[in-house]
Design an enzyme around this catalytic site. Structure first.
Site, PDB file in Angstrom:
ATOM      1  N   HIS A 270       0.844  -1.193   0.000  1.00  0.00           N
ATOM      2  CA  HIS A 270       0.000   0.000   0.000  1.00  0.00           C
ATOM      3  C   HIS A 270       0.874   1.236   0.000  1.00  0.00           C
ATOM      4  O   HIS A 270       1.941   1.241   0.626  1.00  0.00           O
ATOM      5  CB  HIS A 270      -0.915   0.016   1.236  1.00  0.00           C
ATOM      6  CG  HIS A 270      -2.054   0.969   1.086  1.00  0.00           C
ATOM      7  ND1 HIS A 270      -1.943   2.302   1.389  1.00  0.00           N
ATOM      8  CD2 HIS A 270      -3.305   0.773   0.615  1.00  0.00           C
ATOM      9  CE1 HIS A 270      -3.103   2.889   1.122  1.00  0.00           C
ATOM     10  NE2 HIS A 270      -3.953   1.992   0.656  1.00  0.00           N
ATOM     11  N   ASP A 327      -8.012  -5.220  -0.244  1.00  0.00           N
ATOM     12  CA  ASP A 327      -8.508  -6.077  -1.327  1.00  0.00           C
ATOM     13  C   ASP A 327      -8.132  -7.546  -1.142  1.00  0.00           C
ATOM     14  O   ASP A 327      -8.596  -8.398  -1.883  1.00  0.00           O
ATOM     15  CB  ASP A 327      -7.954  -5.583  -2.680  1.00  0.00           C
ATOM     16  CG  ASP A 327      -8.521  -4.227  -3.041  1.00  0.00           C
ATOM     17  OD1 ASP A 327      -9.735  -4.052  -2.884  1.00  0.00           O
ATOM     18  OD2 ASP A 327      -7.757  -3.352  -3.466  1.00  0.00           O
TER      19      ASP A 327
HETATM   20  N1  CMC Z   1       4.231  -7.734  -4.841  1.00  0.00           N
HETATM   21  C1  CMC Z   1       5.573  -7.712  -5.001  1.00  0.00           C
HETATM   22  N2  CMC Z   1       6.329  -6.612  -4.851  1.00  0.00           N
HETATM   23  C2  CMC Z   1       5.703  -5.471  -4.518  1.00  0.00           C
HETATM   24  C3  CMC Z   1       4.320  -5.419  -4.331  1.00  0.00           C
HETATM   25  C4  CMC Z   1       3.575  -6.599  -4.506  1.00  0.00           C
HETATM   26  N3  CMC Z   1       2.249  -6.596  -4.336  1.00  0.00           N
HETATM   27  N4  CMC Z   1       3.954  -4.153  -4.016  1.00  0.00           N
HETATM   28  C5  CMC Z   1       5.082  -3.438  -4.013  1.00  0.00           C
HETATM   29  N5  CMC Z   1       6.146  -4.235  -4.303  1.00  0.00           N
HETATM   30  C6  CMC Z   1       7.565  -3.847  -4.316  1.00  0.00           C
HETATM   31  C7  CMC Z   1       7.912  -3.053  -5.565  1.00  0.00           C
HETATM   32  O1  CMC Z   1       8.341  -3.903  -6.596  1.00  0.00           O
HETATM   33  C8  CMC Z   1       9.018  -2.159  -5.044  1.00  0.00           C
HETATM   34  O2  CMC Z   1      10.180  -2.953  -4.939  1.00  0.00           O
HETATM   35  P1  CMC Z   1      11.653  -2.310  -5.203  1.00  0.00           P
HETATM   36  O3  CMC Z   1      11.840  -1.304  -4.107  1.00  0.00           O
HETATM   37  O4  CMC Z   1      12.589  -3.449  -5.130  1.00  0.00           O
HETATM   38  O5  CMC Z   1      11.598  -1.674  -6.565  1.00  0.00           O
HETATM   39  C9  CMC Z   1       8.567  -1.839  -3.609  1.00  0.00           C
HETATM   40  O6  CMC Z   1       7.764  -2.959  -3.215  1.00  0.00           O
HETATM   41  C10 CMC Z   1       7.754  -0.554  -3.489  1.00  0.00           C
HETATM   42  O7  CMC Z   1       6.647  -0.643  -4.374  1.00  0.00           O
HETATM   43  P2  CMC Z   1       6.057   0.568  -5.206  1.00  0.00           P
HETATM   44  O8  CMC Z   1       5.435   0.025  -6.442  1.00  0.00           O
HETATM   45  O9  CMC Z   1       7.108   1.636  -5.336  1.00  0.00           O
HETATM   46  O10 CMC Z   1       4.965   1.096  -4.180  1.00  0.00           O
HETATM   47  P3  CMC Z   1       3.750   2.050  -4.539  1.00  0.00           P
HETATM   48  O11 CMC Z   1       3.424   2.783  -3.296  1.00  0.00           O
HETATM   49  O12 CMC Z   1       4.051   2.850  -5.756  1.00  0.00           O
HETATM   50  O13 CMC Z   1       2.577   1.033  -4.930  1.00  0.00           O
HETATM   51  C11 CMC Z   1       0.767  -0.491  -4.734  1.00  0.00           C
HETATM   52  C12 CMC Z   1       1.581   0.629  -4.048  1.00  0.00           C
HETATM   53  C13 CMC Z   1      -0.441  -0.778  -3.876  1.00  0.00           C
HETATM   54  C14 CMC Z   1       0.323  -0.022  -6.121  1.00  0.00           C
HETATM   55  C15 CMC Z   1       1.663  -1.751  -4.840  1.00  0.00           C
HETATM   56  O14 CMC Z   1       2.018  -2.210  -3.552  1.00  0.00           O
HETATM   57  C16 CMC Z   1       0.999  -2.876  -5.638  1.00  0.00           C
HETATM   58  O15 CMC Z   1       1.116  -2.912  -6.861  1.00  0.00           O
HETATM   59  N6  CMC Z   1       0.257  -3.820  -4.951  1.00  0.00           N
HETATM   60  C17 CMC Z   1      -0.478  -4.855  -5.659  1.00  0.00           C
HETATM   61  C18 CMC Z   1      -1.822  -4.326  -6.151  1.00  0.00           C
HETATM   62  C19 CMC Z   1      -2.799  -4.080  -5.027  1.00  0.00           C
HETATM   63  O16 CMC Z   1      -2.990  -4.918  -4.141  1.00  0.00           O
HETATM   64  N7  CMC Z   1      -3.468  -2.930  -5.071  1.00  0.00           N
HETATM   65  C20 CMC Z   1      -4.486  -2.552  -4.083  1.00  0.00           C
HETATM   66  C21 CMC Z   1      -4.014  -1.414  -3.251  1.00  0.00           C
HETATM   67  S1  CMC Z   1      -4.984  -1.098  -1.775  1.00  0.00           S
HETATM   68  C22 CMC Z   1      -6.593  -0.763  -2.230  1.00  0.00           C
HETATM   69  C23 CMC Z   1      -6.804   0.228  -3.315  1.00  0.00           C
HETATM   70  O17 CMC Z   1      -6.055   1.175  -3.524  1.00  0.00           O
HETATM   71  O18 CMC Z   1      -7.798   0.071  -3.993  1.00  0.00           O
END
Ligand code: CMC
Length: 391
Positions: A270, A327
């Site tokens: 998140h 989710d």
């Molecule tokens: N699985 C594997 N690696 C992950 C995941 C994941 N679900 N989420 C983040 N990471 C890693 C990402 O690869 C990065 O690694 P590194 O530092 O080595 O490059 C690190 O964690 C930070 O991730 P980010 O993408 O920079 O974080 P963000 O704040 O931009 O993204 C997020 C947040 C929710 C989009 C992301 O965690 C994600 O894609 N999660 C999976 C999709 C999901 O469950 N979304 C629902 C979010 S909550 C409810 C809503 O918003 O509706």
């Protein structure tokens, strides 16, 4: 001063002041208008929390009765909306239909478009609260090929959603109060979440003075993606794939850790919560309670719990502070209530509607300026035009 700082994804950029929702990502706190989410899910109904979020205070009994009555008054859709539904292919994704039909509401309610006074805004809000779940139910019926149900105003808001979604007119429909309460609690959890992707979209679209329905229609589109609300559908797909793979949780954990593989563990991570998502804790418990109350089981719930346990003990997820989000377990509850995967993000949208409305109203009444970020240009300097022959 002409100096522009870029912040991709707005990770450290505040876009507004707001009095609606307080969120502390380090401590895992979520409050609406000062009330803890844990208390609201247990003690209030969806419409009560909607009123609180939109108008700032819990309603008195009289205010609540009027609020519910005004919403029910608007639970009919223009019959011509059916022509639009007819035009969609049977398997059209319900989020696409929901977004298009919410936008189409502007055509049938032109008086709601250019509104500035509080009583006009109240009228548009009650209209949207009344009509939005009907559109969602009709999108579901379109996919199923079943007749479109009308609202039954003798029922409360959530029970009415259940009957519009699931009642087959030729068959006796028995409402399960356990299912209604579970849905009520689940939708309360989704009502608002400050400046997330879809809410920021609603505010920015509304900042051009676009109307409430057009702004919310854009919010639905923003919610659809799998990194936001679409994650609940994606989680279920992932869990079902793990089930087909004989429950090989480790394989999916390794895929998620592999930087060459675009796969991410859906329902994990998140932007703001870095210790736990308080909504995920409530949902996990709600899923257990629902299965106990219904006296049923779902092997996918066991897979989810196993996946969570393995991920939480893995260095990759610990280092990056990745925890289950709202989710992760919600899809399992929707499935237990009878919703197909494609409807899960639609249910999220029904839950988030009060938040979108509250944020749009706050932005509009604050008279906020049009949203218009800047950029750092990294393209060509001035070039001389080339004719076709010269290219
Ligand atoms: N699985 C594997 N690696 C992950 C995941 C994941 N679900 N989420 C983040 N990471 C890693 C990402 O690869 C990065 O690694 P590194 O530092 O080595 O490059 C690190 O964690 C930070 O991730 P980010 O993408 O920079 O974080 P963000 O704040 O931009 O993204 C997020 C947040 C929710 C989009 C992301 O965690 C994600 O894609 N999660 C999976 C999709 C999901 O469950 N979304 C629902 C979010 S909550 C409810 C809503 O918003 O509706």
């Amino acid at each position: 001063n002409g100096i522009i700082t870029i912040d991709p994804g707005f990770k450290n950029t505040g876009s507004c002041e707001s009095k609606i929702t307080f969120l502390d990502g380090e401590k895992g706190i979520l409050r609406h208008r000062g009330y803890a989410i844990e208390e609201l899910t247990k003690k209030a109904s969806f419409l009560e929390v909607a009123y609180l979020i939109i108008f700032g205070e819990l309603p008195t009994k009289e205010q609540y009765v009027k609020w519910e009555k005004d919403i029910k008054h608007h639970s009919l859709l223009n019959e011509e909306m059916k022509n639009i539904i007819d035009g969609f292919p049977k398997k059209a994704h319900p989020m696409g239909m929901l977004s298009s039909l919410t936008s189409a509401l502007t055509a049938f309610n032109p008086a709601t478009v250019d509104i500035t006074k509080e009583e006009q805004i109240y009228g548009a809000i009650t209209k949207l609260m009344g009509k939005f779940p009907v559109i969602a139910a009709w999108a579901h019926s379109k996919n199923l090929g079943t007749p479109l149900n009308y609202a039954d105003n003798s029922l409360d808001y959530i029970a009415n959603i259940m009957q519009m979604m699931f009642r087959i007119p030729t068959e006796k429909y028995v409402m399960n109060p356990i299912a209604v309460r579970a849905l009520d609690e689940l939708l309360i959890l989704h009502e608002d979440h400050e400046q997330n992707c879809s809410t920021s979209t609603v505010r920015i679209v509304g900042s051009s003075e676009a109307g409430l329905f057009a702004s919310v229609s854009s919010g639905v589109s923003a919610l659809w993606g799998r990194l936001h609300g679409g994650a609940n559908q994606a989680v279920l797909e992932m869990l079902e794939n793990i089930q087909k793979d004989g429950g090989d949780v480790e394989k999916y954990i390794n895929k998620a850790k592999d930087k060459e593989d675009p796969f991410r563990l859906m329902g994990f991570g998140h932007r703001v919560y870095k210790n736990f998502d308080p909504r995920a804790r409530i949902i996990k418990k709600a899923a257990d309670e629902l299965f106990a109350d219904l006296g049923t089981n779902d092997p996918v719930l066991e897979i989810a719990k196993h996946l969570e346990e393995v991920a939480l003990n893995d260095e990759y997820f610990a280092e990056r502070k990745l925890y289950p989000n709202v989710d992760f377990y919600s899809g399992i509850i929707y499935r237990a209530l009878g919703f197909p995967r494609e409807m899960m993000t639609v249910m999220f949208a029904i839950g988030r509607l009060p938040g979108w409305i509250a944020q749009w109203k706050e932005m509009r009444l604050n008279g906020e300026p049009i949203g218009r970020p800047r950029q750092l240009y990294t393209g060509y300097a001035l070039r001389k035009f080339k004719s076709f022959e010269e290219r």
